[in-house]
Design an enzyme around this catalytic site. Structure first.
Site, short mmCIF file in Angstrom:
data_model
loop_
_atom_site.label_atom_id
_atom_site.label_comp_id
_atom_site.label_asym_id
_atom_site.label_seq_id
_atom_site.Cartn_x
_atom_site.Cartn_y
_atom_site.Cartn_z
N GLU A 1 -1.06 7.11 0.11
CA GLU A 1 -2.44 7.45 -0.59
C GLU A 1 -2.23 9.41 -1.20
OE1 GLU A 1 -2.54 6.46 2.75
OE2 GLU A 1 -3.79 8.02 3.87
N GLY B 1 2.69 3.28 13.86
CA GLY B 1 4.18 1.84 14.15
C GLY B 1 2.83 1.33 15.68
N LYS C 1 0.90 -0.67 0.59
CA LYS C 1 -0.11 -0.53 0.45
C LYS C 1 0.77 1.43 -0.27
CE LYS C 1 -2.42 2.56 2.92
NZ LYS C 1 -1.81 3.88 2.36
N GLU D 1 9.15 1.28 10.67
CA GLU D 1 10.77 1.92 10.41
C GLU D 1 9.90 3.75 10.69
OE1 GLU D 1 13.99 1.92 10.55
OE2 GLU D 1 14.54 0.76 8.80
N GLU E 1 8.19 15.47 16.28
CA GLU E 1 8.78 15.47 14.80
C GLU E 1 7.64 16.08 14.19
OE1 GLU E 1 7.65 12.00 12.24
OE2 GLU E 1 9.93 12.15 11.80
N GLY F 1 6.35 4.86 8.74
CA GLY F 1 5.57 6.20 8.52
C GLY F 1 5.61 6.73 10.32
N CYS G 1 12.60 11.48 7.36
CA CYS G 1 12.80 11.17 8.96
C CYS G 1 14.09 11.44 9.53
CB CYS G 1 12.82 9.09 8.97
SG CYS G 1 13.77 8.63 7.80
P1 NAD Z 1 2.06 7.75 7.85
O1 NAD Z 1 2.53 6.97 9.46
O2 NAD Z 1 0.99 8.94 8.35
O3 NAD Z 1 1.56 7.06 7.47
C1 NAD Z 1 2.38 5.65 6.96
C2 NAD Z 1 1.49 4.84 5.91
O4 NAD Z 1 0.77 4.20 7.17
C3 NAD Z 1 0.84 5.27 4.74
O5 NAD Z 1 0.68 4.60 3.85
C4 NAD Z 1 -1.05 5.71 5.73
O6 NAD Z 1 -2.02 5.15 4.93
C5 NAD Z 1 -0.56 4.12 6.43
N1 NAD Z 1 -1.42 4.34 7.46
C6 NAD Z 1 -2.33 5.28 8.40
N2 NAD Z 1 -2.70 5.16 9.50
C7 NAD Z 1 -3.17 3.37 9.11
C8 NAD Z 1 -3.37 2.21 9.92
N3 NAD Z 1 -4.24 2.70 11.11
N4 NAD Z 1 -3.27 1.54 10.08
C9 NAD Z 1 -1.83 0.67 8.78
N5 NAD Z 1 -2.06 1.93 7.85
C10 NAD Z 1 -1.68 2.98 8.40
O7 NAD Z 1 2.87 8.76 8.40
P2 NAD Z 1 3.15 9.64 7.08
O8 NAD Z 1 3.20 11.28 7.17
O9 NAD Z 1 2.23 8.90 5.44
O10 NAD Z 1 5.04 9.86 6.79
C11 NAD Z 1 5.44 10.40 7.82
C12 NAD Z 1 6.28 10.03 8.79
O11 NAD Z 1 7.49 8.63 8.42
C13 NAD Z 1 7.37 10.28 9.63
O12 NAD Z 1 7.34 9.90 11.16
C14 NAD Z 1 8.52 9.95 9.19
O13 NAD Z 1 9.56 9.99 9.97
C15 NAD Z 1 8.29 8.45 9.45
N6 NAD Z 1 9.02 7.95 8.09
C16 NAD Z 1 10.22 7.28 8.52
C17 NAD Z 1 11.43 6.56 7.90
C18 NAD Z 1 11.86 6.02 8.85
O14 NAD Z 1 12.41 4.71 7.77
N7 NAD Z 1 12.43 5.82 10.38
C19 NAD Z 1 11.41 6.72 6.97
C20 NAD Z 1 10.25 8.18 5.77
C21 NAD Z 1 9.63 8.10 6.55
#
Ligand code: NAD
Length: 498
Positions: free
Chosen positions: A185, A240, A182, A257, A392, A235, A291
């Site tokens: 979006e 997480g 996935k 991650e 963050e 994410g 991140c």
């Molecule tokens: P997010 O957690 O909002 O979303 C990430 C993904 O999870 C998306 O595809 C989203 O649709 C999905 N998602 C959202 N709610 C969910 C749920 N309840 N169950 C399952 N999936 C769900 O994060 P974001 O805003 O897309 O990205 C930014 C975040 O990602 C920041 O915190 C950043 O630090 C982190 N990030 C971490 C790394 C790493 O390697 N550690 C790399 C890139 C981004």
């Protein structure tokens, strides 16, 4: 000259069991160019039943062995082909990445090349030996073989749309798993193009499936579904945390991650211009939507005035603009939601009593008014307990903290719930090593920032994650470990009386 690709808004569909699939009755999701608000694509919005079909397809494909039973050479050949196709479409993919995410073209260029390299790296690793043998006391040959886990659910964010996808998809497939993927979006364009490549090269049906749509629906169903054997998620930390709980139903393996609030520690004896340059790069690269961003700049008190003055002067000169303008050094934020979140944190910082020394506002002049642009921003006079120091922000907002000595630098550096990355600038090698060893983070640099290598493991401590991306560790994540004890002396054990 601006780089433009002409197109009508794309129709983005899902890819399930080797077929493109539209949504059910849900309205389509609009995908917007963050530089100008233009509609670039309309994506079908998946449903729980789409996830179930995708999982079923991946399950059947895995159980039938259409992918996992291929010889390593055959699997590697597919992955090499994917890498070649990414390279062939490099310019188109880079332009699309910039349109979808907003990042400057030079960043997209690197991301697309890196996605191709990642497929090649894992294609190569498929052929590397993975098992081990052990000498044991009995007349037994003990050994370990590595096997795919099964159906892997892969969920990624929007900040590196193709690269984050490939960091998971390449090792998961290399290991012989089937996948339900996935994308975010917010940025589904280049991931969908990747699945077009899978389709073109004839990846066996059901091996790679993609469902589009909302995290709380699509992501959640992938996470709770009992036919999914593993979740690999990148994410936010709060998402997480939710995934850890939701994945517990069938005790899935999880790999996370997550977010960061990483310290960039600058000692007075550092090479001043190098430290300054990397401090700017650490926080403003990717508009701070990275991140591992060096969002907390820890500066030794004796050089703070000079350093901050020069930092502000340079930050004010960063060319903010649309990513497809080659002059642009920093692009927009990804969407309105992200812009609102960052502006809210700027307000919070001011209310908390920190002093804004640059930026702090949205750019609204002619040419910027329809985009989500924000000026490079920095705060001084912060306290460790402030929200802008602890949380963050995920935007171009630097937070300065000052320290007197090594001990205080380490204490401040480790004083958040995160442990993703960290850096030290000094010309004293002993000090660099002492401090780096005390930083509780998985990715660190000395006199540098942000470099990441496909060959080396990427991993967060504390609430920044569990498990690994990249390197051999990144492949290990997607492999089970099976112990085989092969009896070399076949005769009854006579444990019980006859
Ligand atoms: P997010 O957690 O909002 O979303 C990430 C993904 O999870 C998306 O595809 C989203 O649709 C999905 N998602 C959202 N709610 C969910 C749920 N309840 N169950 C399952 N999936 C769900 O994060 P974001 O805003 O897309 O990205 C930014 C975040 O990602 C920041 O915190 C950043 O630090 C982190 N990030 C971490 C790394 C790493 O390697 N550690 C790399 C890139 C981004």
């Amino acid at each position: 000259m601006m780089v433009k690709i002409k197109h009508k808004p794309f129709e983005l569909n899902m890819y399930i069991n080797g077929k493109w699939r539209g949504g059910e009755t849900n309205p389509k999701r609009k995908v917007i160019n963050p530089a100008n608000g233009e509609l670039i694509a309309e994506a079908v919005e998946g449903s729980v039943s789409d996830v179930k079909s995708a999982v079923q397809a991946a399950r059947v494909a895995f159980d039938n062995g259409v992918w996992s039973d291929l010889s390593p050479e055959e699997r590697a050949a597919y992955l090499f082909k994917v890498a070649d196709r990414i390279d062939e479409r490099h310019d188109e993919l880079a332009a699309l990445e910039t349109m979808d995410n907003g990042k400057p073209l030079r960043e997209s260029d690197y991301n697309i090349s890196s996605a191709a390299s990642c497929f090649r790296y894992y294609a190569g690793l498929v052929l590397a030996p993975h098992g081990k043998t052990y000498n044991v006391p009995d007349s037994v040959q003990a050994m370990v073989i590595r096997e795919p886990i099964g159906v892997c659910g892969l969920i990624v964010p929007w900040n590196f749309p193709l690269m984050m996808s490939v960091w998971k998809i390449a090792p998961a497939l290399a290991a012989g798993n089937t996948i339900v993927f996935k994308p975010s979006e917010v940025t589904p364009v280049t991931p969908t193009k990747l699945f077009k490549i899978f389709d073109e090269i004839g990846l066996p049906k059901g091996t790679a499936n993609m469902v589009l749509g909302a995290g709380e629906i699509i992501g959640n169903e992938i996470t709770v579904n009992h036919d999914v054997d593993m979740i690999s998620f990148t994410g936010g930390t709060d998402t997480g945390r939710h995934i850890m709980k939701a994945a517990s139903g069938n005790i899935k393996k999880i790999s996370l991650e997550l977010g960061g609030k990483s310290p960039n520690i600058i000692f007075a004896d550092a090479d001043f211009e190098t430290a300054l340059d990397y401090a700017l790069y650490g926080i403003y690269y990717g508009s701070g939507q990275v991140c591992s961003a060096g969002s907390r700049i820890l500066i030794e008190e004796s050089i703070q005035d000079k350093f901050i003055a020069r930092f502000v002067e340079r930050a004010n000169r960063i060319k903010v603009g649309p990513g497809n303008d080659p002059e642009t050094e920093m692009g927009p934020l990804v969407n309105q939601e992200q812009l609102d979140k960052v502006l809210k944190y700027i307000e919070i910082g001011q209310k908390e009593g920190a002093e804004l020394v640059c930026g702090g506002y949205r750019l609204t002049d002619h040419g910027y008014e329809k985009g989500f642009f924000i000026a490079p921003t920095a705060f001084i006079d912060t306290k460790p307990e402030m929200r802008i120091v602890q949380e963050e922000i995920f935007g171009p907002v630097a937070v300065f903290q000052t320290f007197k000595d090594e001990e205080e630098a380490v204490k401040l550096a480790n004083d958040t719930r995160y442990g993703l990355a960290g850096s030290v600038f000094t010309q004293d090698a002993g000090k660099a090593m002492r401090v780096i060893k005390k930083i509780r983070a998985g990715i660190t640099w000395v006199n540098s920032y942000h470099s990441a290598y496909i060959e080396a493991p990427w991993h967060g401590y504390k609430q920044s994650g569990i498990g690994f991306s990249l390197g051999v560790n990144g492949l290990d994540e997607f492999l089970e470990t099976k112990q085989i004890n092969f009896n070399l002396d076949v005769k009854p054990i006579n444990w019980f009386s006859k």
